[in-house]
Write a protein that holds these residues in place. Structure first.
Motif, PDB file in Angstrom:
ATOM      1  N   THR A 129      -7.621  21.590 -20.957  1.00 56.34           N
ATOM      2  CA  THR A 129      -6.320  21.082 -20.542  1.00 56.34           C
ATOM      3  C   THR A 129      -5.323  21.291 -21.685  1.00 56.34           C
ATOM      4  N   LEU A 130      -4.053  21.218 -21.358  1.00 58.95           N
ATOM      5  CA  LEU A 130      -3.027  21.333 -22.395  1.00 58.95           C
ATOM      6  C   LEU A 130      -3.177  20.228 -23.435  1.00 58.95           C
ATOM      7  N   ASP A 131      -3.574  19.042 -22.996  1.00 59.75           N
ATOM      8  CA  ASP A 131      -3.757  17.933 -23.932  1.00 59.75           C
ATOM      9  C   ASP A 131      -4.924  18.207 -24.883  1.00 59.75           C
ATOM     10  N   GLN A 132      -6.002  18.773 -24.369  1.00 58.48           N
ATOM     11  CA  GLN A 132      -7.126  19.111 -25.237  1.00 58.48           C
ATOM     12  C   GLN A 132      -6.721  20.169 -26.252  1.00 58.48           C
ATOM     13  N   LEU A 133      -5.930  21.147 -25.809  1.00 61.56           N
ATOM     14  CA  LEU A 133      -5.434  22.171 -26.738  1.00 61.56           C
ATOM     15  C   LEU A 133      -4.581  21.545 -27.835  1.00 61.56           C
ATOM     16  N   ARG A 134      -3.705  20.646 -27.426  1.00 65.04           N
ATOM     17  CA  ARG A 134      -2.838  19.977 -28.407  1.00 65.04           C
ATOM     18  C   ARG A 134      -3.678  19.254 -29.455  1.00 65.04           C
ATOM     19  N   LYS A 135      -4.698  18.523 -29.008  1.00 67.68           N
ATOM     20  CA  LYS A 135      -5.534  17.766 -29.934  1.00 67.68           C
ATOM     21  C   LYS A 135      -6.341  18.684 -30.847  1.00 67.68           C
ATOM     22  N   MET A 136      -6.735  19.833 -30.344  1.00 67.18           N
ATOM     23  CA  MET A 136      -7.479  20.782 -31.181  1.00 67.18           C
ATOM     24  C   MET A 136      -6.574  21.410 -32.232  1.00 67.18           C
ATOM     25  N   TYR A 137      -5.388  21.831 -31.806  1.00 70.62           N
ATOM     26  CA  TYR A 137      -4.498  22.541 -32.737  1.00 70.62           C
ATOM     27  C   TYR A 137      -3.751  21.625 -33.703  1.00 70.62           C
ATOM     28  N   THR A 138      -3.692  20.337 -33.419  1.00 78.17           N
ATOM     29  CA  THR A 138      -3.090  19.403 -34.378  1.00 78.17           C
ATOM     30  C   THR A 138      -4.143  18.784 -35.295  1.00 78.17           C
ATOM     31  N   GLY A 139      -5.422  19.078 -35.011  1.00 73.98           N
ATOM     32  CA  GLY A 139      -6.492  18.579 -35.874  1.00 73.98           C
ATOM     33  C   GLY A 139      -7.132  17.291 -35.409  1.00 73.98           C
ATOM     34  N   GLU A 140      -6.656  16.723 -34.297  1.00 74.93           N
ATOM     35  CA  GLU A 140      -7.233  15.478 -33.794  1.00 74.93           C
ATOM     36  C   GLU A 140      -8.666  15.704 -33.296  1.00 74.93           C
ATOM     37  N   TYR A 141      -8.903  16.837 -32.664  1.00 76.61           N
ATOM     38  CA  TYR A 141     -10.247  17.238 -32.248  1.00 76.61           C
ATOM     39  C   TYR A 141     -10.728  18.306 -33.211  1.00 76.61           C
ATOM     40  N   ASP A 142     -11.864  18.072 -33.862  1.00 76.16           N
ATOM     41  CA  ASP A 142     -12.375  19.048 -34.820  1.00 76.16           C
ATOM     42  C   ASP A 142     -13.763  19.555 -34.476  1.00 76.16           C
ATOM     43  N   ASN A 143     -14.237  19.213 -33.258  1.00 74.00           N
ATOM     44  CA  ASN A 143     -15.569  19.639 -32.849  1.00 74.00           C
ATOM     45  C   ASN A 143     -15.547  19.977 -31.359  1.00 74.00           C
ATOM     46  N   TRP A 144     -16.261  21.043 -31.009  1.00 76.48           N
ATOM     47  CA  TRP A 144     -16.272  21.484 -29.612  1.00 76.48           C
ATOM     48  C   TRP A 144     -16.902  20.456 -28.674  1.00 76.48           C
ATOM     49  N   VAL A 217     -13.997  39.227 -25.911  1.00 81.51           N
ATOM     50  CA  VAL A 217     -13.902  37.784 -26.117  1.00 81.51           C
ATOM     51  C   VAL A 217     -13.914  37.066 -24.769  1.00 81.51           C
ATOM     52  N   LYS A 218     -13.974  35.746 -24.808  1.00 79.43           N
ATOM     53  CA  LYS A 218     -13.871  34.958 -23.579  1.00 79.43           C
ATOM     54  C   LYS A 218     -12.451  34.410 -23.481  1.00 79.43           C
ATOM     55  N   VAL A 219     -11.822  34.611 -22.322  1.00 79.67           N
ATOM     56  CA  VAL A 219     -10.497  34.053 -22.072  1.00 79.67           C
ATOM     57  C   VAL A 219     -10.673  32.728 -21.323  1.00 79.67           C
ATOM     58  N   LEU A 220     -10.127  31.673 -21.881  1.00 80.88           N
ATOM     59  CA  LEU A 220     -10.272  30.353 -21.288  1.00 80.88           C
ATOM     60  C   LEU A 220      -9.243  30.124 -20.184  1.00 80.88           C
ATOM     61  N   ARG A 221      -9.647  29.446 -19.134  1.00 74.36           N
ATOM     62  CA  ARG A 221      -8.709  29.007 -18.108  1.00 74.36           C
ATOM     63  C   ARG A 221      -8.063  27.707 -18.583  1.00 74.36           C
ATOM     64  N   ILE A 222      -6.799  27.538 -18.231  1.00 69.87           N
ATOM     65  CA  ILE A 222      -6.034  26.397 -18.730  1.00 69.87           C
ATOM     66  C   ILE A 222      -5.559  25.504 -17.583  1.00 69.87           C
ATOM     67  N   LYS A 223      -5.631  24.184 -17.807  1.00 71.00           N
ATOM     68  CA  LYS A 223      -5.190  23.195 -16.819  1.00 71.00           C
ATOM     69  C   LYS A 223      -3.986  22.439 -17.383  1.00 71.00           C
ATOM     70  N   ARG A 224      -3.007  22.181 -16.552  1.00 74.39           N
ATOM     71  CA  ARG A 224      -1.854  21.401 -17.007  1.00 74.39           C
ATOM     72  C   ARG A 224      -2.265  19.985 -17.357  1.00 74.39           C
ATOM     73  N   ASP A 225      -3.183  19.431 -16.563  1.00 70.71           N
ATOM     74  CA  ASP A 225      -3.729  18.094 -16.819  1.00 70.71           C
ATOM     75  C   ASP A 225      -5.079  18.002 -16.122  1.00 70.71           C
ATOM     76  N   ASP A 226      -5.708  16.832 -16.208  1.00 75.68           N
ATOM     77  CA  ASP A 226      -7.050  16.665 -15.641  1.00 75.68           C
ATOM     78  C   ASP A 226      -7.092  16.902 -14.137  1.00 75.68           C
ATOM     79  N   ALA A 227      -5.983  16.619 -13.462  1.00 71.17           N
ATOM     80  CA  ALA A 227      -5.955  16.734 -11.997  1.00 71.17           C
ATOM     81  C   ALA A 227      -5.557  18.119 -11.502  1.00 71.17           C
ATOM     82  N   SER A 228      -5.172  18.993 -12.417  1.00 73.72           N
ATOM     83  CA  SER A 228      -4.698  20.328 -12.032  1.00 73.72           C
ATOM     84  C   SER A 228      -5.832  21.343 -12.022  1.00 73.72           C
ATOM     85  N   PRO A 229      -5.665  22.422 -11.273  1.00 74.70           N
ATOM     86  CA  PRO A 229      -6.685  23.480 -11.270  1.00 74.70           C
ATOM     87  C   PRO A 229      -6.662  24.263 -12.579  1.00 74.70           C
TER      88      PRO A 229
END
Length: 274
Positions: A129-144, A217-229
């Motif tokens: 999701t976009l939120d997961q991406l944000r947390k990964m790129y800001t450093g909030e999430y540091d593990n897969w 490489v693997k291209v990831l699919r992206i979701k706007r939010d948890d409820a989006s495809p």
């Protein structure tokens, strides 16, 4: 000093690229060379349009130099480009430099491009999701494992800001204007991100133009939010903007230019983008 050296190096590379293209074209002095320099986010698309334009205008050769939004604009100011490809807004200091040189800047929106998120093929994660991406790129999430992946550290890759319009857009759109995390890996070329993500040393995640060759490489699919495809950055999804990370790019040129080829190419690309 470092910034000055980097700019000089990039500008020298762009100049040598133009010289090489000129030599490849040959010594036909009657053939007009239109120099287009800028954002790698959009250069693949512009190159396709350039081929069609040259087929209809055999007296003109369009040299598309793949660099960055910043380099493209600097090339326009330095007189080594006729058109700059911009994947971000022109910065205030860039407008100031243009004014100091007496350049009257003309801008026109041309088309859209998308940012793909890539990782190594062995990564079992297929979507974010976009939120997961944000947390990964800001450093909030540091593990897969925090996004359903393996217990391995996340290494995020990006281009430089504000040199890369794609990186600027990603920071504004996905990170909500927040800074990239302290452990972010910043590189100078999109190719480097592709190369790192194809190597099986660790599980990185990187941003690249959706038009690049992603076969290794693997291209990831992206979701706007948890409820989006979850949506892939396919050509159709990008054009319809169903894919959530799509930016607009524009052409910038000297409005005082008396070369009709400049306006003709701008108009042609605009029509092709519809």
């Amino acid at each position: 000093m470092k910034k000055t050296f980097t700019r000089a190096l990039v500008m020298s590379w762009a100049f040598l690229a133009i010289v090489a293209i000129s030599l490849a074209i040959g010594q036909d002095s009657s053939k007009k060379i239109l120099r287009v320099n800028g954002a790698g986010m959009a250069s693949d698309q512009v190159e396709e349009w350039a081929k069609k334009f040259m087929a209809k205008n055999p007296a003109i050769s369009v040299a598309v130099i793949v660099s960055s939004a910043q380099t493209g604009f600097l090339s326009l100011l330095d007189g080594t480009a006729d058109i700059a490809i911009m994947s971000r807004e022109i910065m205030p200091d860039e407008r100031k430099k243009a004014a100091e040189k007496g350049l009257q800047i003309a801008e026109r929106p041309i088309g859209t491009a998308a940012i793909s998120l890539i990782t190594h093929p062995r990564n079992p994660v297929n979507e974010l999701t976009l939120d997961q991406l944000r947390k990964m790129y800001t450093g909030e999430y540091d593990n897969w494992k925090l996004v359903g992946g393996p217990d391995e550290p996340v290494t995020c890759l990006t281009r430089r800001v504000p040199e890369s319009g794609g990186a600027v857009f990603f920071q504004e759109k996905v990170l909500g204007g927040k800074s990239f995390g302290a452990k972010i890996v910043v590189v100078d070329r999109w190719y480097t991100i592709l190369k790192i993500c194809a190597e099986d040393r660790y599980l990185p995640i990187g941003i690249v133009p959706h038009t690049r060759d992603t076969s290794k490489v693997k291209v990831l699919r992206i979701k706007r939010d948890d409820a989006s495809p979850a949506v892939a950055p396919s050509e159709g999804n990008v054009k319809s903007q169903i894919y959530p990370i799509v930016l607009s790019f524009s052409f910038v040129w000297n409005a005082q230019s008396k070369d009709p080829a400049v306006q003709n190419f701008v108009d042609f690309c605009r029509e092709e983008s519809k």
